[in-house]
Design an enzyme around this catalytic site. Sequence first.
Site, PDB file in Angstrom:
ATOM      1  N   THR A 105       0.836  -1.214   0.000  1.00  0.00           N
ATOM      2  CA  THR A 105       0.000   0.000   0.000  1.00  0.00           C
ATOM      3  C   THR A 105       0.869   1.262   0.000  1.00  0.00           C
ATOM      4  O   THR A 105       0.740   2.121  -0.881  1.00  0.00           O
ATOM      5  CB  THR A 105      -0.917  -0.009   1.254  1.00  0.00           C
ATOM      6  N   VAL A 106       1.748   1.378   0.975  1.00  0.00           N
ATOM      7  CA  VAL A 106       2.509   2.623   1.126  1.00  0.00           C
ATOM      8  C   VAL A 106       3.591   2.745   0.047  1.00  0.00           C
ATOM      9  O   VAL A 106       3.771   3.819  -0.552  1.00  0.00           O
ATOM     10  CB  VAL A 106       3.123   2.711   2.546  1.00  0.00           C
ATOM     11  N   VAL A 163       3.446   7.753  12.663  1.00  0.00           N
ATOM     12  CA  VAL A 163       2.331   8.138  13.534  1.00  0.00           C
ATOM     13  C   VAL A 163       1.343   8.987  12.739  1.00  0.00           C
ATOM     14  O   VAL A 163       1.727   9.978  12.124  1.00  0.00           O
ATOM     15  CB  VAL A 163       2.813   8.957  14.757  1.00  0.00           C
ATOM     16  N   ILE A 192      -0.706  13.030   8.683  1.00  0.00           N
ATOM     17  CA  ILE A 192      -0.618  14.263   9.498  1.00  0.00           C
ATOM     18  C   ILE A 192       0.849  14.487   9.870  1.00  0.00           C
ATOM     19  O   ILE A 192       1.467  13.604  10.468  1.00  0.00           O
ATOM     20  CB  ILE A 192      -1.443  14.141  10.813  1.00  0.00           C
ATOM     21  N   GLY A 211     -12.377  -4.394   4.794  1.00  0.00           N
ATOM     22  CA  GLY A 211     -10.918  -4.282   4.724  1.00  0.00           C
ATOM     23  C   GLY A 211     -10.358  -3.167   5.592  1.00  0.00           C
ATOM     24  O   GLY A 211      -9.168  -2.860   5.548  1.00  0.00           O
ATOM     25  N   LYS A 246       2.273   4.239  18.955  1.00  0.00           N
ATOM     26  CA  LYS A 246       2.316   5.607  18.414  1.00  0.00           C
ATOM     27  C   LYS A 246       2.469   6.624  19.549  1.00  0.00           C
ATOM     28  O   LYS A 246       3.199   7.606  19.415  1.00  0.00           O
ATOM     29  CB  LYS A 246       1.060   5.875  17.587  1.00  0.00           C
TER      30      LYS A 246
HETATM   31  P1  NAP Z   1       1.863  -4.029   2.839  1.00  0.00           P
HETATM   32  O1  NAP Z   1       0.799  -3.515   1.933  1.00  0.00           O
HETATM   33  O2  NAP Z   1       1.652  -5.323   3.502  1.00  0.00           O
HETATM   34  O3  NAP Z   1       3.215  -4.076   1.986  1.00  0.00           O
HETATM   35  C1  NAP Z   1       4.388  -4.662   2.464  1.00  0.00           C
HETATM   36  C2  NAP Z   1       5.366  -4.769   1.312  1.00  0.00           C
HETATM   37  O4  NAP Z   1       6.613  -5.223   1.809  1.00  0.00           O
HETATM   38  C3  NAP Z   1       4.955  -5.728   0.199  1.00  0.00           C
HETATM   39  O5  NAP Z   1       5.303  -5.200  -1.040  1.00  0.00           O
HETATM   40  C4  NAP Z   1       5.771  -7.002   0.494  1.00  0.00           C
HETATM   41  O6  NAP Z   1       6.142  -7.725  -0.681  1.00  0.00           O
HETATM   42  C5  NAP Z   1       7.017  -6.390   1.107  1.00  0.00           C
HETATM   43  N1  NAP Z   1       7.631  -7.285   2.094  1.00  0.00           N
HETATM   44  C6  NAP Z   1       7.147  -7.609   3.308  1.00  0.00           C
HETATM   45  N2  NAP Z   1       7.995  -8.438   3.951  1.00  0.00           N
HETATM   46  C7  NAP Z   1       9.037  -8.636   3.127  1.00  0.00           C
HETATM   47  C8  NAP Z   1      10.237  -9.385   3.200  1.00  0.00           C
HETATM   48  N3  NAP Z   1      10.540 -10.117   4.280  1.00  0.00           N
HETATM   49  N4  NAP Z   1      11.094  -9.336   2.152  1.00  0.00           N
HETATM   50  C9  NAP Z   1      10.791  -8.617   1.059  1.00  0.00           C
HETATM   51  N5  NAP Z   1       9.683  -7.867   0.921  1.00  0.00           N
HETATM   52  C10 NAP Z   1       8.810  -7.883   1.944  1.00  0.00           C
HETATM   53  O7  NAP Z   1       2.170  -2.957   3.995  1.00  0.00           O
HETATM   54  P2  NAP Z   1       1.785  -1.410   4.029  1.00  0.00           P
HETATM   55  O8  NAP Z   1       0.340  -1.268   4.428  1.00  0.00           O
HETATM   56  O9  NAP Z   1       2.270  -0.744   2.809  1.00  0.00           O
HETATM   57  O10 NAP Z   1       2.616  -0.930   5.310  1.00  0.00           O
HETATM   58  C11 NAP Z   1       4.005  -0.778   5.264  1.00  0.00           C
HETATM   59  C12 NAP Z   1       4.500  -0.072   6.532  1.00  0.00           C
HETATM   60  O11 NAP Z   1       3.890   1.201   6.640  1.00  0.00           O
HETATM   61  C13 NAP Z   1       4.159  -0.779   7.849  1.00  0.00           C
HETATM   62  O12 NAP Z   1       5.223  -0.575   8.753  1.00  0.00           O
HETATM   63  C14 NAP Z   1       2.916  -0.062   8.328  1.00  0.00           C
HETATM   64  O13 NAP Z   1       2.735  -0.129   9.736  1.00  0.00           O
HETATM   65  C15 NAP Z   1       3.245   1.345   7.895  1.00  0.00           C
HETATM   66  N6  NAP Z   1       2.069   2.201   7.718  1.00  0.00           N
HETATM   67  C16 NAP Z   1       1.088   1.792   6.879  1.00  0.00           C
HETATM   68  C17 NAP Z   1      -0.005   2.614   6.675  1.00  0.00           C
HETATM   69  C18 NAP Z   1      -1.088   2.215   5.715  1.00  0.00           C
HETATM   70  O14 NAP Z   1      -1.975   3.031   5.468  1.00  0.00           O
HETATM   71  N7  NAP Z   1      -1.051   1.032   5.128  1.00  0.00           N
HETATM   72  C19 NAP Z   1      -0.095   3.849   7.358  1.00  0.00           C
HETATM   73  C20 NAP Z   1       0.956   4.225   8.209  1.00  0.00           C
HETATM   74  C21 NAP Z   1       2.042   3.407   8.374  1.00  0.00           C
HETATM   75  P3  NAP Z   1       5.042  -8.406  -1.646  1.00  0.00           P
HETATM   76  O15 NAP Z   1       4.285  -7.253  -2.274  1.00  0.00           O
HETATM   77  O16 NAP Z   1       5.806  -9.181  -2.648  1.00  0.00           O
HETATM   78  O17 NAP Z   1       4.175  -9.227  -0.749  1.00  0.00           O
HETATM   79  N1  HSE Z   2      -3.932  -0.091  11.798  1.00  0.00           N
HETATM   80  C1  HSE Z   2      -3.640   1.318  11.772  1.00  0.00           C
HETATM   81  C2  HSE Z   2      -4.935   2.089  12.039  1.00  0.00           C
HETATM   82  C3  HSE Z   2      -3.029   1.708  10.425  1.00  0.00           C
HETATM   83  O1  HSE Z   2      -6.029   1.520  12.073  1.00  0.00           O
HETATM   84  O2  HSE Z   2      -4.851   3.303  12.254  1.00  0.00           O
HETATM   85  C4  HSE Z   2      -2.130   2.907  10.487  1.00  0.00           C
HETATM   86  O3  HSE Z   2      -1.048   2.749  11.361  1.00  0.00           O
END
Ligand code: NAP
Ligand code: HSE
Length: 428
Positions: free
Chosen positions: A13-14, A132, A136, A187, A205
């Site tokens: 996603t990110v 966090v 924001i 989701g 956070k």
């Molecule tokens: P995600 O959608 O699950 O994406 C994770 C990515 O990392 C995927 O591309 C995955 O590869 C890759 N990956 C994971 N483990 C790996 C490994 N061992 N070796 C190689 N590649 C690996 O996660 P996300 O939602 O983008 O979140 C990423 C980070 O941002 C997390 O720390 C989360 O807490 C933080 N965050 C997320 C959000 C949000 O809105 N999603 C908001 C704030 C902070 P594949 O694609 O091949 O599976």
């Molecule tokens: N699981 C977190 C939330 C995603 O619901 O805010 C962002 O860190």
Amino acid sequence: MKPIKVGLLGLGTVGTGVVRIVEGHQEDLVMQTGSPLKIEKVLVKDRSKARNISVSEDKLTEDPWEIIYNEDIDVVVEVMGGIEPAKTYILEALARGKHVVTANKDLMALHGQEILAKAADKSCDVFYEASVAGGIPIIRTLIEGFASDRITKIMGIVNGTTNYILTKMSQEGVSYEEVLKEAQQLGYAEADPTSDVEGLDAARKMTILATLGFNVQVSLDDVSVRGISSISKEDILYGQKLGYEVKLLGIAECRDDSISVTVQPTMVKKSHPLASVNGVFNAVYVYGEAVGETMFYGPGAGELPTATSIVADLVAVAKNQNLGVSGRRLFTPYKEKKLKSDEQVDYKNFILLHVEDDPGVLAKIAKVFAEHEVSLESVLQQPNPHNPKAEIIIITHDANQASMKKVLEDFQTLDVVHKVKSVYRVEG
Ligand code: NAP
Ligand code: HSE
């Protein structure tokens, strides 16, 4: 102009949002930093997976060392999530003089100190704005925007999943279990929602925010945590009748140089700005001695909002590199940690009691509060056709929590109290 070369760890996603913003806003980014930002390599777990974005085949890799050992790469952006192997990759990248940008609150809350120490040792930047409240810019605000003030209180709605659940319960009168199921189908909530609903995500956070806000190294163990899974429709309804909304609040306070950090469901007065933060939105309220009340509101997650914070960190890395000041602006908590235990903190309480409906009951209850020097702000007795007992809701004035504990212990043995149905902190 020499480009700043980025190694991206993760294209979920990110990571996808980061590629979109770096590519889509390239001209503006060059004007701001003086250098093009170029995504050189992208680490994924599975190269054959279908993606929402097209990234050339030669950029994708399943081998992290192609990025970490790559001498051309200036900065590593970690958006994989989890503690390991993310921690090892970040430390190895820093050891090779690469700057790091991460969105990983779990890692920064648990191992931030070690990572920042390594960065300082190597004169590298580590930025983590997205960790966090996603979109924001609260971390830079605490470090830079409030540099001249003394922050005494931070209150945050920093978990979107729980705020979505509580908003639905409040607006549609549905139960916790029903909304959680729906949030999982849509989701919004993960299949295993424990970390969100039990308050652990918010606690991580708040560890980061309290450390930055009070210049004290706060650790996750210092945060007392209670989640939202035991909140009932009845609690929310009675809260609303008395002018409150239930929110999962992270509350960090610094009084007389002693700090307390909690995450707990809280009755927030409807006139307080945090009460109207609804759905998946996040907000952080900061009180500074000089500035007074401030609040920062926006999306706490999502592809593009989170990526804006990451790319803003990349701009900061690029500017520092071009100015030759990398690693110089690192935050160091310089104050000694003095923690207040839960029982040393004072706040208002909301108590819902099921009691006998007989003469003198209220007097016996009031006597217990008086014995422990807890003063009452308001009392409401409600008839409930579904409950043969009377229901009494009490709001206290600011009360010492050690005294409150004694009050609640005494209620266990008081014959007229059938049940202490619920107890919440009150704010606003
Ligand atoms: P995600 O959608 O699950 O994406 C994770 C990515 O990392 C995927 O591309 C995955 O590869 C890759 N990956 C994971 N483990 C790996 C490994 N061992 N070796 C190689 N590649 C690996 O996660 P996300 O939602 O983008 O979140 C990423 C980070 O941002 C997390 O720390 C989360 O807490 C933080 N965050 C997320 C959000 C949000 O809105 N999603 C908001 C704030 C902070 P594949 O694609 O091949 O599976
Ligand atoms: N699981 C977190 C939330 C995603 O619901 O805010 C962002 O860190």
